[in-house]
Design an enzyme around this catalytic site. Structure first.
Site, PDB file in Angstrom:
ATOM      1  N   PHE A  95       1.117  -1.129  -0.340  1.00 24.21           N
ATOM      2  CA  PHE A  95      -0.023   0.113  -0.161  1.00 24.21           C
ATOM      3  C   PHE A  95       0.734   1.438   0.163  1.00 24.21           C
ATOM      4  O   PHE A  95       0.425   2.041   0.320  1.00 24.21           O
ATOM      5  CB  PHE A  95      -0.610  -0.285   1.011  1.00 24.21           C
ATOM      6  N   PHE A 151      -7.492  12.687   1.406  1.00 23.06           N
ATOM      7  CA  PHE A 151      -8.001  12.007  -0.270  1.00 23.06           C
ATOM      8  C   PHE A 151      -8.950  13.201  -0.976  1.00 23.06           C
ATOM      9  O   PHE A 151     -10.012  12.543  -0.889  1.00 23.06           O
ATOM     10  CB  PHE A 151      -8.510  10.781  -0.589  1.00 23.06           C
ATOM     11  N   LEU A 152      -9.401  14.784  -0.489  1.00 16.43           N
ATOM     12  CA  LEU A 152     -10.695  15.399  -0.547  1.00 16.43           C
ATOM     13  C   LEU A 152      -9.888  16.811  -1.143  1.00 16.43           C
ATOM     14  O   LEU A 152     -10.751  17.793  -1.100  1.00 16.43           O
ATOM     15  CB  LEU A 152     -11.467  15.648   1.104  1.00 16.43           C
ATOM     16  N   CYS A 154      -1.139   3.449 -10.014  1.00 23.62           N
ATOM     17  CA  CYS A 154      -1.652   2.643  -9.107  1.00 23.62           C
ATOM     18  C   CYS A 154      -3.289   2.424 -10.068  1.00 23.62           C
ATOM     19  O   CYS A 154      -4.458   1.957 -10.405  1.00 23.62           O
ATOM     20  CB  CYS A 154      -1.746   2.760  -7.920  1.00 23.62           C
ATOM     21  N   ARG A 170       3.775   8.842 -14.675  1.00 29.89           N
ATOM     22  CA  ARG A 170       2.407   7.714 -15.187  1.00 29.89           C
ATOM     23  C   ARG A 170       1.118   8.610 -15.336  1.00 29.89           C
ATOM     24  O   ARG A 170       0.975   8.564 -13.884  1.00 29.89           O
ATOM     25  CB  ARG A 170       2.903   6.621 -15.320  1.00 29.89           C
ATOM     26  N   ARG A 174       2.253   4.878  -1.149  1.00 36.21           N
ATOM     27  CA  ARG A 174       2.561   5.807  -1.878  1.00 36.21           C
ATOM     28  C   ARG A 174       3.844   6.256  -2.096  1.00 36.21           C
ATOM     29  O   ARG A 174       5.155   6.701  -1.403  1.00 36.21           O
ATOM     30  CB  ARG A 174       1.732   6.914  -1.149  1.00 36.21           C
TER      31      ARG A 174
HETATM   32  C1  UDX Z   1      -1.881   4.785  -4.539  1.00 37.52           C
HETATM   33  C2  UDX Z   1      -2.219   4.169  -3.129  1.00 37.52           C
HETATM   34  O1  UDX Z   1      -2.056   5.593  -2.200  1.00 37.52           O
HETATM   35  C3  UDX Z   1      -1.103   3.739  -2.149  1.00 37.52           C
HETATM   36  O2  UDX Z   1      -2.356   2.528  -1.391  1.00 37.52           O
HETATM   37  C4  UDX Z   1      -0.788   2.486  -3.571  1.00 37.52           C
HETATM   38  O3  UDX Z   1       0.392   1.322  -2.741  1.00 37.52           O
HETATM   39  C5  UDX Z   1      -0.603   3.000  -4.634  1.00 37.52           C
HETATM   40  O4  UDX Z   1      -1.534   4.061  -5.339  1.00 37.52           O
HETATM   41  P1  UDX Z   1       0.462   6.848  -5.301  1.00 37.52           P
HETATM   42  O5  UDX Z   1      -0.021   5.876  -6.679  1.00 37.52           O
HETATM   43  O6  UDX Z   1       1.872   6.760  -5.609  1.00 37.52           O
HETATM   44  O7  UDX Z   1      -0.259   5.720  -4.104  1.00 37.52           O
HETATM   45  O8  UDX Z   1      -0.478   8.155  -5.298  1.00 37.52           O
HETATM   46  P2  UDX Z   1      -1.166   8.988  -4.224  1.00 37.52           P
HETATM   47  O9  UDX Z   1      -0.701   9.949  -3.255  1.00 37.52           O
HETATM   48  O10 UDX Z   1      -2.314   7.716  -3.998  1.00 37.52           O
HETATM   49  O11 UDX Z   1      -2.016   9.514  -5.328  1.00 37.52           O
HETATM   50  C6  UDX Z   1      -2.755   9.203  -5.984  1.00 37.52           C
HETATM   51  C7  UDX Z   1      -3.848  10.075  -7.246  1.00 37.52           C
HETATM   52  O12 UDX Z   1      -4.313  10.609  -6.767  1.00 37.52           O
HETATM   53  C8  UDX Z   1      -2.313  11.768  -7.228  1.00 37.52           C
HETATM   54  O13 UDX Z   1      -3.243  12.023  -9.126  1.00 37.52           O
HETATM   55  C9  UDX Z   1      -2.961  12.592  -6.650  1.00 37.52           C
HETATM   56  O14 UDX Z   1      -2.776  13.575  -6.980  1.00 37.52           O
HETATM   57  C10 UDX Z   1      -4.237  12.339  -6.346  1.00 37.52           C
HETATM   58  N1  UDX Z   1      -4.838  12.576  -5.358  1.00 37.52           N
HETATM   59  C11 UDX Z   1      -4.827  12.383  -3.852  1.00 37.52           C
HETATM   60  C12 UDX Z   1      -5.783  13.671  -5.605  1.00 37.52           C
HETATM   61  O15 UDX Z   1      -6.028  14.279  -6.436  1.00 37.52           O
HETATM   62  N2  UDX Z   1      -6.880  14.537  -3.847  1.00 37.52           N
HETATM   63  C13 UDX Z   1      -6.112  14.134  -3.262  1.00 37.52           C
HETATM   64  O16 UDX Z   1      -6.595  14.568  -2.071  1.00 37.52           O
HETATM   65  C14 UDX Z   1      -4.795  12.624  -2.798  1.00 37.52           C
END
Ligand code: UDX
Length: 433
Positions: A148, A246-247, A257, A325, A150
């Site tokens: 999991f 995540f808001l 991912c 990516r 990030r």
């Molecule tokens: C994610 C999961 O969080 C992680 O648990 C898993 O193992 C792999 O995928 P990651 O891809 O590294 O991790 O990034 P993350 O921080 O989760 O952000 C994903 C995307 O969502 C990014 O483009 C980010 O900018 C976007 N995001 C995240 C938002 O637009 N708003 C938010 O509030 C949070």
């Protein structure tokens, strides 16, 4: 414990180094010998804060090889952390996982626990089991231990996990994994069967992607109604049933991912005749999002892109990574760059990856310095939430820019301050005056 990890991509390498930091003796295996040679010299192929420092610290507990047979000698547990790229139909392509399992089965000389760390569709464990059944002389145990982490804060996430999921259908492999993670509090550990563990990873990523798409759609509604997404996010996040993470509204989610995993779960579910219409609409919502963002840019420039200089601050899919990516920034640039304009871009780590992604365009200028990227700009778009962008001196940028407009797709700037400097400031989820 002596452990092997196959695949030195993002998940394999971070997990390998972190498992070594727990005191295990780890061998990381990869077919790419140049990568192995570099890793032996401490050269890491990805940008991940703290990883090279940690690798240096644990160098006595970790080694790198391209020889799987050697890595298997004396190790009880072997993790599969190879890629599961997206197939043409959106499903997860398991060819590397299967190849890897076949090689482990062929080269093992004693009993082993084979653990999938790669994100794999439900019942991949059974497929691996069938492969191991071909060897009658030694015993293989199968387990699932999804990752999991990030990007950008992977070491923190490894040391402070919300949970560690152990999927096993037998006590021996469960005990081996409990031993591997024995430094963590038992409350953090969820033990379950393999199929559930495999699905937990997809369900987590789908839920988080849904949360982001939800807040992005609320941002659209805020823009139309004059409400404020910042205050709305804050207020709904105070409800502990919703939670405040995540808001953050933005240009949509990207990365290695979320986009891939939500496609894969939808595809997987179809095979079980189970329609996931909510997740299907998240896929659509995120696709439309980038179209909307490019329309916003065109509208701010009064539908006149010809001979305009448009700056993009940020190319990575999020801050603190060099990963482009499925980056929303790259996808928006691709739409805008088709016009007769100049795109000036900056990123703190992702310039080289972006050059490859945007190689088809000759109207893109790459700048190491964000201030240079903003010189003569008609619109500055903040596309990635690098902390550094909120710390730039915007009065200097004001003096360098041609037209004084900022579109903050990540809502990281203090709009009032920016407007006081003289910029016209556009944000996400806020009606423009
Ligand atoms: C994610 C999961 O969080 C992680 O648990 C898993 O193992 C792999 O995928 P990651 O891809 O590294 O991790 O990034 P993350 O921080 O989760 O952000 C994903 C995307 O969502 C990014 O483009 C980010 O900018 C976007 N995001 C995240 C938002 O637009 N708003 C938010 O509030 C949070």
């Amino acid at each position: 414990m002596k452990i092997a990890i196959v695949g030195t991509g993002y998940v394999g390498l971070v997990s390998g180094v972190c498992l070594a930091s727990l005191g295990h003796q780890v061998t990381c295996v990869d077919k790419d010998f140049t990568k192995i040679k570099n890793l032996r010299n401490g050269v890491i192929p990805i940008y991940e804060p703290g990883l090279s420092e940690l690798l240096k610290k644990v160098e006595n507990n970790i080694n790198f090889t391209d020889n799987l047979g050697d890595a298997l000698i004396g190790c009880k547990a072997i993790f599969i952390a190879v890629g599961t790229p997206q197939d043409e139909d959106g499903s997860a392509d398991l060819k590397y996982v299967i190849q890897c399992a076949e090689e482990i089965v062929e080269k093992s000389k004693d009993d082993k626990v084979i653990i999938t760390k790669s994100t794999v569709p439900v019942h991949t464990g059974e497929k691996i089991k069938k492969i191991t059944d071909s060897r009658k002389d030694i015993k293989f145990y199968i387990a699932s231990n999804p990752e999991f982490l990030r990007e950008g804060c992977a070491i923190f996430d490894f040391i402070n996990p919300d949970r560690i999921v152990i999927g096993s259908n037998d006590d021996y492999s469960k005990d081996i994994l409990l031993e591997i993670y024995s430094s963590f509090s038992i409350e953090k550990i969820v033990t379950t069967d393999i199929a559930t563990a495999e699905l937990i990873k997809y369900a987590s990523n789908s839920f988080l992607a849904t949360k982001i798409s939800f807040i992005n759609e609320m941002a659209d509604l805020c823009e139309k109604t004059g409400a404020s997404i910042k205050n709305l996010s804050y207020a709904i996040g105070l409800d502990s049933r919703i939670g405040n993470k995540f808001l953050n509204a933005g240009p949509g989610f990207g990365g290695s991912c979320f986009p891939k995993d939500i496609m894969a779960i939808v595809n997987m579910s179809k095979k079980y005749d189970c329609k996931l219409s909510l997740i299907e609409s998240v896929i659509d919502s995120n696709k439309i999002r980038q179209e909307k963002m490019s329309k916003k840019i065109v509208a701010i420039l009064d539908n006149q892109l010809s001979n305009k200089n448009i700056t993009f601050l940020g190319l990575a899919f999020k801050g603190n990574t060099d990963d482009t990516r499925y980056s929303p920034s790259i996808s928006i640039i691709k739409k805008i760059a088709r016009n007769n304009c100049i795109i000036k871009v900056n990123d703190f780590q992702a310039l080289e990856n972006a050059k490859k992604d945007l190689a088809e365009f000759n109207n893109i200028r790459y700048h190491q310095d964000p201030y240079e990227a903003c010189t003569d700009s008609d619109l500055i778009v903040i596309a990635t939430e690098w902390n550094e962008y909120s710390k730039l001196d915007y009065s200097i940028i004001f003096s360098k820019a041609r037209d004084k407009k900022i579109l903050d797709l990540r809502n990281i700037l203090d709009g009032e301050k920016i407007q006081k400097i003289g910029f016209k400031y556009f944000a996400i989820g806020k009606k423009n005056d």
